[in-house]
Design a protein around this motif. Structure first.
Motif, mmCIF file in Angstrom:
data_model
loop_
_atom_site.group_PDB
_atom_site.id
_atom_site.type_symbol
_atom_site.label_atom_id
_atom_site.label_comp_id
_atom_site.label_asym_id
_atom_site.label_seq_id
_atom_site.Cartn_x
_atom_site.Cartn_y
_atom_site.Cartn_z
ATOM 1 N N ALA A 155 1.627 4.131 13.391
ATOM 2 C CA ALA A 155 0.771 4.048 12.125
ATOM 3 C C ALA A 155 1.184 2.906 11.373
ATOM 4 C CB ALA A 155 0.524 5.281 11.379
ATOM 5 N N VAL A 156 2.214 2.904 11.077
ATOM 6 C CA VAL A 156 2.980 1.881 10.023
ATOM 7 C C VAL A 156 2.639 0.309 10.718
ATOM 8 C CG1 VAL A 156 5.142 0.417 9.331
ATOM 9 C CG2 VAL A 156 4.766 3.124 9.095
ATOM 10 N N ASN A 157 2.713 0.210 12.084
ATOM 11 C CA ASN A 157 2.447 -1.043 12.926
ATOM 12 C C ASN A 157 0.740 -1.238 12.782
ATOM 13 O OD1 ASN A 157 4.365 -2.933 13.871
ATOM 14 N ND2 ASN A 157 4.720 -1.564 15.765
ATOM 15 N N ALA A 158 0.054 -0.401 12.851
ATOM 16 C CA ALA A 158 -1.344 -0.545 12.796
ATOM 17 C C ALA A 158 -1.954 -0.912 11.659
ATOM 18 C CB ALA A 158 -2.153 0.741 13.585
ATOM 19 N N HIS A 159 -1.410 -0.357 10.635
ATOM 20 C CA HIS A 159 -1.991 -0.422 9.217
ATOM 21 C C HIS A 159 -1.321 -1.410 8.304
ATOM 22 C CE1 HIS A 159 -4.952 2.797 9.700
ATOM 23 N NE2 HIS A 159 -3.990 3.495 10.356
ATOM 24 N N TRP A 160 -0.066 -1.595 8.753
ATOM 25 C CA TRP A 160 0.643 -2.672 7.507
ATOM 26 C C TRP A 160 1.383 -3.657 8.302
ATOM 27 C CZ3 TRP A 160 6.117 -3.222 6.111
ATOM 28 C CH2 TRP A 160 6.267 -3.807 4.742
ATOM 29 N N LEU A 161 2.148 -3.341 9.289
ATOM 30 C CA LEU A 161 3.070 -4.558 9.784
ATOM 31 C C LEU A 161 2.168 -5.478 10.554
ATOM 32 C CD1 LEU A 161 6.323 -2.693 10.729
ATOM 33 C CD2 LEU A 161 5.987 -4.536 8.952
ATOM 34 N N GLY A 162 1.297 -4.928 11.660
ATOM 35 C CA GLY A 162 0.567 -5.875 12.406
ATOM 36 C C GLY A 162 -0.115 -6.897 11.630
#
Length: 189
Positions: free
Chosen positions: A100-107
């Motif tokens: 979720a962190v990758n999908a919503h923030w880092l990506g």
């Protein structure tokens, strides 16, 4: 669910398919497709492909972790969790959180930083070559040395890219450990 709080046969099949499918996808994207695309596509084309592929990849990883967590969480009373049950739940929570962190923030931040880098590179006539194809001195190194703005953008990109890669590896490891645990407990599955 069957008697005694153990999941039924179809739930077990869904759990195994979703977990193994997520892990297989993560293995493919992490260790195969990225390297093949990087070595065979022009630099900016590679970035474009990754910017289109990764949001789907991150959201599918998030969805798979959520499904697995929904399957695992209601299986037993929280007070009766074994070490393995608690570990598996913890690993799925970790996988869900990292995806979720990758999908919503880092990506999205990694992609935005990449577009900023590519804008500067295009202004200098760079980005159309396949990595490793240039002869002589590295034009990207020269650009970093001459342009502090580009150097700062590159550091910004690699910071987000590195964090995203760590999250991805965390998801991969979490799912791999869950699969390993399932494989070790096949008699009880």
């Amino acid at each position: 669910m069957e008697e005694g709080g153990t999941p039924g046969g179809w739930i077990k099949v869904v759990h195994l398919l979703v977990l193994s499918g997520a892990w297989g996808m993560q293995m493919w994207v992490t260790f195969v497709s990225g390297f093949l695309l990087f070595r065979n596509l022009p630099r900016h084309t590679f970035g474009l492909v990754q910017s289109k592929l990764f949001p789907f990849y991150f959201y599918i990883s998030t969805g798979c972790a959520f499904i697995n967590l929904c399957i695992l969480a209601p299986q037993r009373a929280w007070a009766q969790l074994t070490f393995w049950d608690a570990s598996q739940l913890g690993l799925q929570i970790l996988s869900l959180t990292l995806a979720a962190v990758n999908a919503h923030w880092l990506g999205p931040r990694t992609t935005a930083a990449m577009w900023a880098l590519q804008t500067v590179e295009k202004e200098r006539g760079l980005g159309g070559e396949v990595p490793g194809s240039h002869q002589g001195s590295d034009p990207y190194r020269q650009l970093r040395e001459k342009d502090p703005k580009y150097s700062a953008l590159r550091q910004h990109f690699f910071r987000y890219h590195g964090l995203s890669s760590l999250c991805n590896l965390g998801c991969l490891l979490s799912n791999g450990l869950c699969l390993g645990g399932l494989a070790l407990g096949l008699q009880t599955l």
